[in-house]
Design an enzyme around this catalytic site. Structure first.
Site, PDB file in Angstrom:
ATOM      1  N   HIS A 266       0.868  -1.186   0.000  1.00  0.00           N
ATOM      2  CA  HIS A 266       0.000   0.000   0.000  1.00  0.00           C
ATOM      3  C   HIS A 266       0.900   1.230   0.000  1.00  0.00           C
ATOM      4  O   HIS A 266       1.707   1.429   0.915  1.00  0.00           O
ATOM      5  CB  HIS A 266      -0.918   0.012   1.219  1.00  0.00           C
ATOM      6  CG  HIS A 266      -1.845   1.193   1.240  1.00  0.00           C
ATOM      7  ND1 HIS A 266      -3.108   1.158   0.672  1.00  0.00           N
ATOM      8  CD2 HIS A 266      -1.688   2.454   1.726  1.00  0.00           C
ATOM      9  CE1 HIS A 266      -3.691   2.328   0.823  1.00  0.00           C
ATOM     10  NE2 HIS A 266      -2.848   3.135   1.459  1.00  0.00           N
ATOM     11  N   CYS A 267       0.760   2.051  -1.028  1.00  0.00           N
ATOM     12  CA  CYS A 267       1.624   3.223  -1.192  1.00  0.00           C
ATOM     13  C   CYS A 267       0.841   4.484  -0.837  1.00  0.00           C
ATOM     14  O   CYS A 267      -0.079   4.878  -1.583  1.00  0.00           O
ATOM     15  CB  CYS A 267       2.143   3.306  -2.626  1.00  0.00           C
ATOM     16  SG  CYS A 267       3.281   4.682  -2.903  1.00  0.00           S
ATOM     17  N   PRO A 268       1.154   5.141   0.270  1.00  0.00           N
ATOM     18  CA  PRO A 268       0.430   6.381   0.604  1.00  0.00           C
ATOM     19  C   PRO A 268       0.761   7.535  -0.341  1.00  0.00           C
ATOM     20  O   PRO A 268      -0.032   8.475  -0.457  1.00  0.00           O
ATOM     21  CB  PRO A 268       0.895   6.681   2.034  1.00  0.00           C
ATOM     22  CG  PRO A 268       2.224   6.011   2.154  1.00  0.00           C
ATOM     23  CD  PRO A 268       2.156   4.794   1.291  1.00  0.00           C
TER      24      PRO A 268
ATOM     25  N   GLY B 275      -1.767   7.142  -2.868  1.00  0.00           N
ATOM     26  CA  GLY B 275      -3.108   7.084  -2.302  1.00  0.00           C
ATOM     27  C   GLY B 275      -3.897   5.866  -2.699  1.00  0.00           C
ATOM     28  O   GLY B 275      -5.121   5.927  -2.791  1.00  0.00           O
TER      29      GLY B 275
END
Length: 370
Positions: A168-170, A173
């Site tokens: 999961h890449c913030p 997003g």
């Protein structure tokens, strides 16, 4: 005459999907709920490139070559396109099991494991699956009520099982999975080239100014001069600190693509742990692995986000199509039933009615008179 028209509210499937996602444009755009760092990514890219195009590019296009801003614009547009494609797409979310499907899976598990004595821990819910003569374990997801496919994992941030889950890449997003990994890789690759490009030509700009008026005089330029040196220094600092992280991330994912491996598998040591199990998804060839990950067929989304849900049962039954079409027709005189035995009511006035005829005397009276 007033006519009542019944309008049915259409409910799309994305409005009822579980998980922690946000949807825009009637379900066409899908993102995670935590989007603050994604907005920071947009601000840094747009801000730095705007300053570069507004000041340094104009000076370098005159002094060196007009191809400098053209190539920079191509890198910028490609980076933004891949970023938005990664952020706004379905990463490969697997739908959760319906109640009937979940009950059937529970029955299968109970039939396989048998009755567990009270006080004992039930055995792990795992299925063995063979891929390229290699046994792969399919784990059961207690949230989605399904056995996850190979390489899938449950994202704790988005609360969804994602096929070929990478991470999961913030910064984008969104989750990075099977359906958007290639766009994520192209984004970080193009962003690395864009960062190096802007950083290098900012240094070239300072060097050209220093050759004309001297380095010390260049540093003493006031913010009112054209272009302001303070903005160039700001761009150099942003590119310098971004360069190490983005270029390093690009190199790490290039290594993973060459091995046909995901970040999740690399962190868990799935194929490089103590058992030294061979990766069953690798072709043993760097070119084949890169072609499969970056150029292979892109599977369609299985969510059907814009599908229409069936109407829920309510207390009042909506009119049928025949009833609705009848109610919209103009109301005319009621038709006469010719098969009825009842006579129609006489609506004539008393003046128009003929006088009643006297009754005929009985036959006995007529014979007496004779």
């Amino acid at each position: 005459m007033s006519v009542m028209v019944v309008r049915k509210k259409v409910t799309r499937k994305w409005e009822k999907l579980p998980g922690r996602n946000t949807f825009c444009c009637d379900g066409r755009v899908m993102m995670a709920r935590q989007k603050g760092i994604f907005y920071l990514t947009l601000f840094l890219i747009l801000g730095t490139c705007t300053l570069f195009f507004a000041f340094e590019c104009r000076y370098l296009a005159v002094q060196l070559s007009p191809a400098i801003p053209v190539f920079a614009a191509m890198l910028f547009l490609f980076s933004m396109a891949t970023l938005l494609r990664t952020s706004f797409s379905d990463p490969g979310v697997i739908p959760r099991a319906l109640p009937d499907e979940a009950a059937f899976i529970e029955m299968e598990i109970e039939a396989t494991n048998g009755a567990v004595p009270q006080g004992q821990r039930p055995p792990p819910r795992i299925k063995n699956f063979q891929i390229n003569n290699q046994i792969v374990k399919l784990k059961y997801c207690y949230t989605c009520k399904i056995f996850r496919p190979p390489r899938a994992s449950h994202c704790s941030i988005c609360d969804n099982c994602v096929e070929r889950f990478d991470h999961h890449c913030p910064w984008v997003g969104n989750c990075v999975g099977k359906r958007n990994y290639r766009y994520f890789y192209l984004f970080i690759l193009s962003l690395s080239l864009l960062t190096i490009y802007v950083f290098a030509f900012n240094i070239v700009y300072v060097a050209l100014k220093s050759l004309k008026i001297g380095f010390l005089e260049t540093l003493k330029e006031t913010p009112g001069t054209y272009p302001p040196l303070a903005l160039t220094v700001l761009e150099v600092l942003i590119c310098f600190f971004t360069l190490w992280s983005v270029v390093g991330l690009t190199g790490f994912h290039t290594f993973l693509v060459a091995l046909n491996q995901t970040t999740n598998e690399d962190i868990k040591g799935s194929w490089t742990g103590k058992n030294r199990v061979q990766n069953p998804y690798s072709h043993g060839n760097i070119v084949k692995n890169c072609c499969e990950v970056l150029c292979g067929p892109l599977p369609p989304s299985v969510l059907d986000r814009r599908g229409i849900l069936p109407l829920e049962e309510s207390g009042s039954r909506p009119p049928s199509t025949q009833e609705a079409s009848t109610s919209l027709l103009p109301q005319g005189p009621a038709p006469i039933d010719h098969l009825s035995n009842e006579m129609p009511e006489d609506t004539s006035t008393p003046e128009e009615m003929p006088p009643p005829e006297p009754p005929e005397p009985p036959q006995e009276v007529m014979e007496a008179e004779k």
